[in-house]
Motif scaffolding. Structure first.
Motif, short mmCIF file in Angstrom:
data_model
loop_
_atom_site.label_atom_id
_atom_site.label_comp_id
_atom_site.label_asym_id
_atom_site.label_seq_id
_atom_site.Cartn_x
_atom_site.Cartn_y
_atom_site.Cartn_z
N GLY A 146 0.82 -1.20 0.00
CA GLY A 146 0.00 0.00 0.00
C GLY A 146 0.86 1.26 0.00
N THR A 147 0.21 2.42 -0.09
CA THR A 147 0.91 3.71 -0.11
C THR A 147 1.82 3.85 1.10
OG1 THR A 147 -0.93 4.74 -1.25
CG2 THR A 147 0.60 6.22 -0.14
N GLY A 148 3.07 4.19 0.86
CA GLY A 148 4.02 4.38 1.96
C GLY A 148 4.70 3.10 2.39
N SER A 165 -4.55 -2.28 -0.74
CA SER A 165 -4.85 -0.88 -0.96
C SER A 165 -4.31 -0.41 -2.32
CB SER A 165 -4.31 -0.08 0.23
OG SER A 165 -4.74 1.25 0.19
N ASN A 166 -3.38 0.51 -2.36
CA ASN A 166 -2.85 0.96 -3.65
C ASN A 166 -2.28 -0.21 -4.46
OD1 ASN A 166 -0.04 2.33 -5.01
ND2 ASN A 166 -2.00 3.25 -5.50
N GLY A 167 -1.69 -1.18 -3.79
CA GLY A 167 -1.17 -2.37 -4.47
C GLY A 167 -2.28 -3.24 -5.05
N ALA A 168 -3.41 -3.31 -4.37
CA ALA A 168 -4.56 -4.04 -4.89
C ALA A 168 -5.13 -3.31 -6.11
CB ALA A 168 -5.63 -4.18 -3.81
N ASN A 169 -5.11 -1.98 -6.04
CA ASN A 169 -5.66 -1.20 -7.16
C ASN A 169 -4.83 -1.36 -8.43
OD1 ASN A 169 -7.57 -0.36 -5.36
ND2 ASN A 169 -6.73 1.71 -5.07
N ILE A 170 -3.51 -1.38 -8.30
CA ILE A 170 -2.70 -1.57 -9.51
C ILE A 170 -2.85 -3.00 -10.03
CG2 ILE A 170 -0.47 -2.21 -8.44
CD1 ILE A 170 -0.85 0.13 -11.45
N ARG A 207 0.27 7.44 -9.84
CA ARG A 207 0.04 8.79 -9.34
C ARG A 207 -1.44 9.04 -9.07
NH1 ARG A 207 2.29 13.56 -10.82
NH2 ARG A 207 0.53 13.89 -12.21
N ARG A 208 -1.69 9.91 -8.10
CA ARG A 208 -3.05 10.40 -7.88
C ARG A 208 -2.98 11.90 -7.64
NH1 ARG A 208 -4.29 7.93 -1.76
NH2 ARG A 208 -2.33 8.67 -0.89
N PHE A 209 -4.07 12.59 -7.95
CA PHE A 209 -4.13 14.04 -7.76
C PHE A 209 -4.54 14.36 -6.33
CE2 PHE A 209 -5.15 13.33 -12.32
CZ PHE A 209 -3.97 13.83 -12.83
N PRO A 228 6.24 5.60 -1.27
CA PRO A 228 6.13 4.81 -2.51
C PRO A 228 4.69 4.39 -2.81
CG PRO A 228 7.94 3.99 -1.15
CD PRO A 228 7.17 4.97 -0.31
N ARG A 229 4.32 4.46 -4.09
CA ARG A 229 3.02 4.03 -4.59
C ARG A 229 3.23 3.40 -5.97
NH1 ARG A 229 -1.87 6.12 -3.50
NH2 ARG A 229 -2.38 6.26 -5.71
N PHE A 230 2.16 2.78 -6.48
CA PHE A 230 2.26 2.15 -7.80
C PHE A 230 1.73 3.02 -8.92
CE2 PHE A 230 2.90 -1.42 -4.99
CZ PHE A 230 3.93 -2.09 -5.62
C1 MLT Z 1 -5.06 4.61 -3.85
O1 MLT Z 1 -4.63 5.75 -3.88
O2 MLT Z 1 -4.67 3.69 -4.58
C2 MLT Z 1 -6.10 4.30 -2.83
O3 MLT Z 1 -6.74 5.45 -2.41
C3 MLT Z 1 -5.56 3.54 -1.69
C4 MLT Z 1 -4.45 4.27 -1.00
O4 MLT Z 1 -4.71 5.05 -0.08
O5 MLT Z 1 -3.32 4.06 -1.38
#
Ligand code: MLT
Length: 202
Positions: free
Chosen positions: A24-26, A103-108, A62-64, A58-60
């Protein structure tokens, strides 16, 4: 830890199914390793670190803002991850992996499955929500997907979660969606259900 194939990543050799861990994020490539060892001792582990940094986290992709995704980046990063999986599984001689994403990893993981339906042998998506919704659905051909939602999750609504489950199902995935008495964080019940689901995969 190696930086090959486009992602800094952790690798542990082991048996099938290989597990692709997506934090997940971070988080980073070490985060989900203890969970993976617990739920599937003996499985090979491939664990990349997300290539995007959000204020150092770290994330997989970008988000605004929270829940407002950069969909072009999601698509590009999903393609990068699919290429990483192909290259790393060939180099390490791994079976097609089952993803465990949080979380973010599940979304990617979900976004990648919708663009690269052959990339994974299965996926456990913990606290996932929709990002990309393709105009034309791919054929996921019965790939098993476990979705674990938290009924008090302040980040992912039940509506979003079941929307993603419906999309994956419409694409032919074998989806099991469980809504747990939990928030966004992982609970012992998640761990127990995940372990049971993995044990029944083969
Ligand atoms: C995302 O940004 O992928 C989702 O909101 C989950 C998260 O908080 O990383």
């Amino acid at each position: 830890v190696s930086s090959d194939f486009g992602f800094r990543h952790a690798f542990e050799s082991g048996g099938a199914p290989a597990l692709l861990l997506l934090h997940g994020t971070g988080g980073d490539e070490t985060d989900l390793v203890p969970l993976a060892r617990h739920v599937a001792p003996g499985s090979a582990i491939l664990s990349p670190r997300g290539n995007v940094s959000e204020n150092g986290l770290p994330r997989f992709f970008r988000r605004f803002a929270e829940g407002v995704f950069d969909l072009e980046d999601v698509a590009r990063r999903a393609d990068e991850l699919a290429a990483f999986i192909a290259d790393a599984t060939a180099a390490y001689d791994l079976s097609k992996p089952v993803a465990i994403g949080f979380s973010n990893g599940a979304n990617i993981a979900a976004a990648m499955m919708l663009r690269h339906p052959q990339a994974l042998a299965g996926a456990a998506l913990i606290r996932a929500q929709p990002t990309l919704t393709p105009g034309t659905l791919p054929d996921l051909g019965g790939v098993p997907v476990l979705m674990l939602a938290g009924e008090r999750d302040p980040i992912v609504s039940a509506y979003d979660c079941s929307g993603l489950a419906a999309t994956l199902e419409a694409a032919g995935a074998e989806v099991r969606l469980e809504t747990l008495p939990a928030g966004h964080s992982l609970t012992q019940l998640d761990v127990d259900i995940l372990k049971d689901w993995l044990a029944r995969l083969t």
